[in-house]
Design a protein around this motif. Structure first.
Motif, PDB file in Angstrom:
ATOM      1  N   GLY A 230      29.887 -23.247 -10.197  1.00 43.46           N
ATOM      2  CA  GLY A 230      29.227 -24.549 -10.055  1.00 43.46           C
ATOM      3  C   GLY A 230      30.173 -25.662  -9.653  1.00 43.46           C
ATOM      4  N   ARG A 231      31.416 -25.286  -9.318  1.00 42.89           N
ATOM      5  CA  ARG A 231      32.447 -26.228  -8.862  1.00 42.89           C
ATOM      6  C   ARG A 231      32.812 -27.272  -9.914  1.00 42.89           C
ATOM      7  N   ASN A 232      32.588 -26.939 -11.150  1.00 45.04           N
ATOM      8  CA  ASN A 232      32.987 -27.833 -12.234  1.00 45.04           C
ATOM      9  C   ASN A 232      34.356 -27.358 -12.726  1.00 45.04           C
ATOM     10  N   PHE A 233      35.362 -27.597 -11.879  1.00 44.45           N
ATOM     11  CA  PHE A 233      36.674 -27.004 -12.117  1.00 44.45           C
ATOM     12  C   PHE A 233      37.376 -27.591 -13.339  1.00 44.45           C
ATOM     13  N   SER A 234      37.248 -28.907 -13.513  1.00 43.59           N
ATOM     14  CA  SER A 234      37.936 -29.536 -14.647  1.00 43.59           C
ATOM     15  C   SER A 234      37.414 -28.985 -15.971  1.00 43.59           C
ATOM     16  N   LYS A 235      36.084 -28.777 -16.034  1.00 45.63           N
ATOM     17  CA  LYS A 235      35.493 -28.242 -17.259  1.00 45.63           C
ATOM     18  C   LYS A 235      35.890 -26.772 -17.455  1.00 45.63           C
ATOM     19  N   ALA A 236      35.956 -26.024 -16.343  1.00 43.20           N
ATOM     20  CA  ALA A 236      36.374 -24.617 -16.429  1.00 43.20           C
ATOM     21  C   ALA A 236      37.793 -24.520 -16.976  1.00 43.20           C
ATOM     22  N   LEU A 237      38.680 -25.380 -16.472  1.00 39.63           N
ATOM     23  CA  LEU A 237      40.057 -25.381 -16.955  1.00 39.63           C
ATOM     24  C   LEU A 237      40.129 -25.864 -18.401  1.00 39.63           C
ATOM     25  N   GLY A 238      39.186 -26.777 -18.772  1.00 36.33           N
ATOM     26  CA  GLY A 238      39.119 -27.239 -20.162  1.00 36.33           C
ATOM     27  C   GLY A 238      38.758 -26.106 -21.109  1.00 36.33           C
ATOM     28  N   PHE A 239      37.784 -25.289 -20.727  1.00 34.13           N
ATOM     29  CA  PHE A 239      37.399 -24.130 -21.544  1.00 34.13           C
ATOM     30  C   PHE A 239      38.536 -23.107 -21.601  1.00 34.13           C
ATOM     31  N   PHE A 240      39.261 -22.985 -20.478  1.00 35.78           N
ATOM     32  CA  PHE A 240      40.404 -22.074 -20.420  1.00 35.78           C
ATOM     33  C   PHE A 240      41.459 -22.501 -21.451  1.00 35.78           C
ATOM     34  N   ALA A 241      41.729 -23.808 -21.484  1.00 34.44           N
ATOM     35  CA  ALA A 241      42.710 -24.323 -22.452  1.00 34.44           C
ATOM     36  C   ALA A 241      42.200 -24.156 -23.880  1.00 34.44           C
ATOM     37  N   GLU A 242      40.889 -24.373 -24.063  1.00 32.81           N
ATOM     38  CA  GLU A 242      40.285 -24.265 -25.403  1.00 32.81           C
ATOM     39  C   GLU A 242      40.383 -22.845 -25.953  1.00 32.81           C
ATOM     40  N   MET A 243      40.111 -21.857 -25.088  1.00 35.81           N
ATOM     41  CA  MET A 243      40.156 -20.477 -25.569  1.00 35.81           C
ATOM     42  C   MET A 243      41.577 -20.102 -26.002  1.00 35.81           C
ATOM     43  N   LYS A 244      42.571 -20.615 -25.255  1.00 35.93           N
ATOM     44  CA  LYS A 244      43.958 -20.321 -25.627  1.00 35.93           C
ATOM     45  C   LYS A 244      44.314 -20.996 -26.946  1.00 35.93           C
ATOM     46  N   ALA A 245      43.785 -22.234 -27.118  1.00 35.39           N
ATOM     47  CA  ALA A 245      44.040 -22.956 -28.370  1.00 35.39           C
ATOM     48  C   ALA A 245      43.400 -22.249 -29.560  1.00 35.39           C
ATOM     49  N   GLN A 246      42.297 -21.520 -29.306  1.00 37.44           N
ATOM     50  CA  GLN A 246      41.601 -20.784 -30.365  1.00 37.44           C
ATOM     51  C   GLN A 246      42.297 -19.451 -30.676  1.00 37.44           C
ATOM     52  N   GLY A 247      43.372 -19.174 -29.935  1.00 36.97           N
ATOM     53  CA  GLY A 247      44.086 -17.914 -30.160  1.00 36.97           C
ATOM     54  C   GLY A 247      43.483 -16.742 -29.431  1.00 36.97           C
ATOM     55  N   ILE A 248      42.570 -17.023 -28.491  1.00 40.14           N
ATOM     56  CA  ILE A 248      41.951 -15.956 -27.692  1.00 40.14           C
ATOM     57  C   ILE A 248      42.750 -15.832 -26.394  1.00 40.14           C
ATOM     58  N   HIS A 249      43.370 -14.700 -26.171  1.00 41.15           N
ATOM     59  CA  HIS A 249      44.244 -14.528 -25.016  1.00 41.15           C
ATOM     60  C   HIS A 249      43.442 -14.163 -23.770  1.00 41.15           C
ATOM     61  N   PRO A 250      43.556 -14.961 -22.707  1.00 44.90           N
ATOM     62  CA  PRO A 250      42.861 -14.629 -21.455  1.00 44.90           C
ATOM     63  C   PRO A 250      43.324 -13.270 -20.936  1.00 44.90           C
ATOM     64  N   ASN A 251      42.425 -12.532 -20.322  1.00 50.38           N
ATOM     65  CA  ASN A 251      42.809 -11.253 -19.723  1.00 50.38           C
ATOM     66  C   ASN A 251      42.869 -11.392 -18.206  1.00 50.38           C
TER      67      ASN A 251
END
Length: 572
Positions: A230-251
């Motif tokens: 949906g081209r909402n890149f800032s929000k996508a990157l925000g969720f990316f940062a949030e998942m890392k902060a939650q201790g969930i490692h991106p694959n």
């Protein structure tokens, strides 16, 4: 009497064998008696039907049950329940459905266990909407479907394009206070995002956190992918940062999605930063990630950077595939580095599984776009000599190159030749040829192609017609364009603003300023709203024709519309 006594003893024997688990032995006795037209007792029928159902021989069990009813024997809710349950578990949907309808007609009340098995079976065979209808019938009859039924429906509907229904059923599970399963939330979020209901997916994501259901890697991946699309890149990157902060490692999938959506939308620096972060976090890219990165770098013309990434890929012992080299060749072509594209192709052409119809087609397309038609033809011949069969994309690319280079006769000859080798032209092929003939001003050939296209089952649409109109504009064949536009109106083809913008350009280019002015004024009648391009085209044309006052009036109207739109949005 002895015969009846014999049947009676055999009936008792069948019941005994079934109790001992020797159902198939009992079934053999039953069939022998049936062949002699001797009917065993109702209890023997019941025992055998239950026994066969438990063994999974549900069709045989159902047949015995049918025989029992036909002979006037007694049948009960328990028998229907067991049969429906076992038939459903074995995947016999039609038979289970028939017995369910029968039980309803007889006024029997099927247990929730039976309905659960039946609905699960329907979901498994892709009949989620049918399962949902059964659920609704249960509710309308005053019965409360169990949570297990809701679980099956949520999963089935999410996968079957009915995520909104699944969303509501998940809400019902939450309201009942039942134990919540992360799998259900992930299924619904995936369904919602796949169907374009991003806001609902985000609402559900927030709800999860409120009710203490912890999102996992899968949840975040679905959301990030949807936001990226949906081209909402800032929000996508925000969720990316949030998942890392939650201790969930991106694959690797998380990183591949981010690199892909950022690269495809021109944010190559950001894509490369994500790439570096992936390497820093110790996540090894896979072939898909590398291909995605090549595509991102190539789109931006960073061919040298792509070469470095290719070296890194080789160091990781990840073998490039045909898509890797197709991407690199295409990107070298875009960067006008034809020598590099050809050198790369020659380097890999003998590698097993790397060069095929896709790679050859990419090379031919690159050469055609660069105007190197003779070389494109040479690669076309090499392709056939190597045993690779050209497909419709290959033919269309070469036809387009020939037509663009002014070799219309050769393009048409290849168009005919592809049909001779049973490669049917597609929408793009017909549009390429029709546009070429329109640019050459040959109206009868355009009309012939449209008729042939329709005869082959391909309907021209507004995109096709807009392309042909643009061709007539180039050849200054305004009358032919007007004839085609009238045909579009008569055939009730959907007309949109871009198509009308093309027609405005045609009319103004042909000196028909009054017709263009009227066409602009009547855009609303076609159900279209003028856009910025519409205003630019008409005002430029009117000024060129010396109609400065008309151009001024239209510009003032546009300003008024902008003010009205602003006021309307501010009141909302």
């Amino acid at each position: 009497m002895r015969g009846d006594d014999d049947v009676g003893s055999q009936s008792l024997h069948i019941c005994s064998l079934c109790r001992e688990g020797k159902v198939n032995e009992a079934y053999l006795i039953f069939k022998e008696l049936r062949d002699r037209n001797q009917r065993v007792s109702t209890n023997a029928h019941d025992s055998l039907a239950f026994g066969l159902a438990r063994l999974g021989q549900v069709k045989d069990a159902a047949q015995i049950f049918v025989e029992l009813k036909a002979s006037g024997g007694m049948y009960k809710e328990t028998m229907y329940r067991k049969l429906i349950w076992n038939l459903s578990k074995a995947g016999y949907v039609e038979e289970a459905s028939r017995f369910l309808d029968e039980s309803r007609q007889l006024g029997l009340r099927l247990s929730m266990e039976g309905f659960t098995a039946y609905i699960e079976c329907l979901v498994q065979v892709g009949q989620s909407n049918h399962a949902y209808a059964v659920y609704q019938k249960l509710k309308s009859s005053g019965r409360v479907p169990c949570v297990s039924i809701l679980h099956h429906l949520v999963l089935g509907l999410s996968q079957n394009g009915e995520s909104r229904k699944a969303f509501l059923l998940l809400q019902e599970i939450i309201e009942r206070g039942a134990e919540l399963c992360l799998l259900l939330f992930n299924a619904v979020i995936k369904g919602l995002t796949n169907e374009g209901h991003l806001e609902d997916a985000l609402t559900l994501f927030e709800k999860m956190q409120m009710i203490k259901v912890q999102p996992d890697l899968i949840t975040y991946n679905h959301i990030i992918h949807a936001l990226g699309k949906g081209r909402n890149f800032s929000k996508a990157l925000g969720f990316f940062a949030e998942m890392k902060a939650q201790g969930i490692h991106p694959n690797v999938h998380t990183y591949s999605v981010l690199v892909d959506v950022l690269g495809k939308n021109g944010l190559v620096t950001e894509a490369y930063e994500v790439w570096k972060e992936m390497r820093h976090d110790g996540v090894t890219p896979n072939l898909i990630t590398y291909n995605t990165m090549f595509d991102a770098l190539g789109r931006a013309g960073y061919v040298d950077a792509a070469t470095l990434v290719l070296e890194e890929m080789t160091a990781e012992n990840i073998s490039p595939d045909m898509y890797t080299f197709s991407i690199l060749i295409r990107n070298l072509g875009k960067a006008r580095k034809l020598a590099g594209a050809k050198a790369l192709f020659e380097k890999v052409m003998d590698k097993m599984g790397v060069v095929n119809v896709v790679t050859y087609t990419t090379m031919i397309t690159v050469l055609c776009k660069a105007g190197e038609i003779d070389e494109a033809h040479e690669y076309f011949r090499k392709m056939i000599s190597a045993g690779h069969v050209p497909n419709v994309v290959t033919f269309t690319a070469l036809i387009s190159g020939l037509c663009t280079a002014g070799m219309l006769d050769k393009g048409y000859a290849l168009f005919q030749a592809m049909k001779d080798v049973e490669c049917s032209p597609n929408f793009a092929t017909y549009r390429t040829m029709a546009r070429a003939y329109a640019e050459a001003g040959i109206e009868d050939r355009v009309n012939m192609l449209i008729s042939e296209m329709r005869a082959s089952g391909i309907e021209p649409d507004r995109f096709f017609y807009s392309s042909v109109l643009a061709g007539y504009k180039k050849s200054c064949k305004t009358d032919a364009a007007c004839n085609l536009f009238e045909r579009i109106r008569v055939e009730a083809i959907e007309i949109d603003t871009p198509l009308l913008n093309t027609m405005l350009g045609v009319l103004l280019g042909g000196g028909r300023t009054d017709d263009a002015y009227n066409c602009f004024q009547e855009m609303n009648r076609f159900g279209c709203t003028p856009d910025q391009q519409s205003y630019n085209i008409i005002c430029y044309g009117l000024r060129n024709a010396g109609r400065l006052n008309d151009a001024h009036v239209i510009e003032e109207k546009r300003k008024l519309d902008i003010v009205k739109g602003w006021r309307h949005s501010s009141t909302l």
